[in-house]
Design a protein around this motif. Sequence first.
Motif, mmCIF file in Angstrom:
data_model
loop_
_atom_site.group_PDB
_atom_site.id
_atom_site.type_symbol
_atom_site.label_atom_id
_atom_site.label_comp_id
_atom_site.label_asym_id
_atom_site.label_seq_id
_atom_site.Cartn_x
_atom_site.Cartn_y
_atom_site.Cartn_z
ATOM 1 N N CYS A 270 -7.892 2.938 -0.410
ATOM 2 C CA CYS A 270 -7.060 1.790 -0.777
ATOM 3 C C CYS A 270 -6.218 1.378 0.415
ATOM 4 C CB CYS A 270 -6.162 2.121 -1.952
ATOM 5 S SG CYS A 270 -7.067 2.509 -3.460
ATOM 6 N N TRP A 271 -6.052 0.079 0.637
ATOM 7 C CA TRP A 271 -5.228 -0.445 1.712
ATOM 8 C C TRP A 271 -3.864 -0.838 1.182
ATOM 9 C CZ3 TRP A 271 -6.794 -0.276 6.724
ATOM 10 C CH2 TRP A 271 -8.162 -0.064 6.966
ATOM 11 N N PRO A 272 -2.784 -0.427 1.815
ATOM 12 C CA PRO A 272 -1.447 -0.843 1.358
ATOM 13 C C PRO A 272 -1.240 -2.319 1.613
ATOM 14 C CG PRO A 272 -1.282 0.304 3.477
ATOM 15 C CD PRO A 272 -2.728 0.428 3.046
ATOM 16 N N GLU A 273 -0.391 -2.915 0.827
ATOM 17 C CA GLU A 273 -0.110 -4.355 0.999
ATOM 18 C C GLU A 273 0.830 -4.565 2.194
ATOM 19 O OE1 GLU A 273 1.396 -5.919 -2.573
ATOM 20 O OE2 GLU A 273 -0.487 -5.702 -3.673
ATOM 21 N N ILE B 249 1.573 2.923 -9.275
ATOM 22 C CA ILE B 249 1.914 4.316 -8.954
ATOM 23 C C ILE B 249 1.995 4.551 -7.451
ATOM 24 C CG2 ILE B 249 0.930 5.239 -11.075
ATOM 25 C CD1 ILE B 249 -1.544 6.028 -9.535
ATOM 26 N N ILE B 250 1.815 3.500 -6.657
ATOM 27 C CA ILE B 250 1.925 3.599 -5.208
ATOM 28 C C ILE B 250 3.174 2.852 -4.787
ATOM 29 C CG2 ILE B 250 0.838 3.138 -2.981
ATOM 30 C CD1 ILE B 250 -1.843 3.146 -4.358
ATOM 31 N N GLY B 251 4.237 3.573 -4.534
ATOM 32 C CA GLY B 251 5.491 2.939 -4.152
ATOM 33 C C GLY B 251 5.522 2.611 -2.680
ATOM 34 N N LYS B 252 6.555 1.884 -2.262
ATOM 35 C CA LYS B 252 6.706 1.523 -0.855
ATOM 36 C C LYS B 252 6.943 2.784 -0.030
ATOM 37 C CE LYS B 252 8.518 -3.111 -1.640
ATOM 38 N NZ LYS B 252 9.643 -4.048 -1.376
ATOM 39 N N GLY B 253 6.250 2.871 1.081
ATOM 40 C CA GLY B 253 6.418 4.015 1.954
ATOM 41 C C GLY B 253 5.590 5.209 1.561
#
Length: 339
Positions: A336-339, A325-329
Amino acid sequence: MQKTFNPIERLRAPEFTRDWGLTLGVNPADERIYNANLQLSDKKLNAVKYDLSRYERGDGFTGTRNILSHHQAWRGWTVTDQLSVTTSDSGSISGLYLRPSVDLSKKLSFLKDYVVGATYSLERNKQMDRKADSVTGTSFEFNTWSVYLKSPEKNPNHWGMSFMTRENSYPYGRSLIRGDRSRNFNLYADFLKNPHHQLHFNATYRRLQILDSAITTQTSDNSILGRAEYIVNEWKGFLRGNALYEVGSGQQQKLNYTYLQVPAGTGQYAWIDYNNDGIQQLSEFVLAQFQDQAQYIRVYTPTNEYVRATYTTLNYSVTLTPKSIIGKGERPLPGCWPE
């Protein structure tokens, strides 16, 4: 195929040896298999097929199998039948394996294409020991009759029910004698219309009747088996899970156990002579507290006695996948840390 050939993966179907009247475990041997078949069919997929096979082993076993298959559909009626006859010879043992089956069904157009049908099948594997002049212990026979009603399988939500009777025969002297008969009623349903919430249900009631107590050690019994599975997939895969509930009752083969001594440190149990009589008793074995005391293992052996048994099982699993549910951008969830 040569005796020394050792495949990396399974080479044949799991029931290959059973189809030829052999035991599940056979020693390696040089093998030769010959196959030939003839088939006639039309555009409506009606077909008749004949298969001829021969199986030769270097240990003296030879077998010949004939299979005649037929499928016919006409005005809503469908019949599918097959006759398989296998003869075998291994010197001291000769065998005949007979397997006919037929399935006759009718699509009911006035009932939203529900299907009603009946089936019959027989398996008779008679292996005769020429020296002992009797059938071998691996011989068996069973036949089944069933009727069923089910909704169209193309429907996302479908269900069905069936009634089946089965008779089992066991080796006794030179013949196969009927030992028991069971009657089974089955009800199942699959609710798959909602892709996010799906439910599978299956329940069977079985009544076992003993026809000859000299042939089988089982006793007459009524049993029920039930299984329900719920599957969830929500929020684009963020939440995934399933829950499985099973309940059943019936007969279970009673097991006896004893303790065997093994080298110190390789077992699980220790013997404590509570009454100081020097005789090992089952109540005197306990889990070893220290590794050097672990000098015994528990060994189970089956008996000819059956006892009433019931069981209930509940398994569930839940998986959370924030990435779905966490899309790019997009801003990540707190913590939470983005990849």
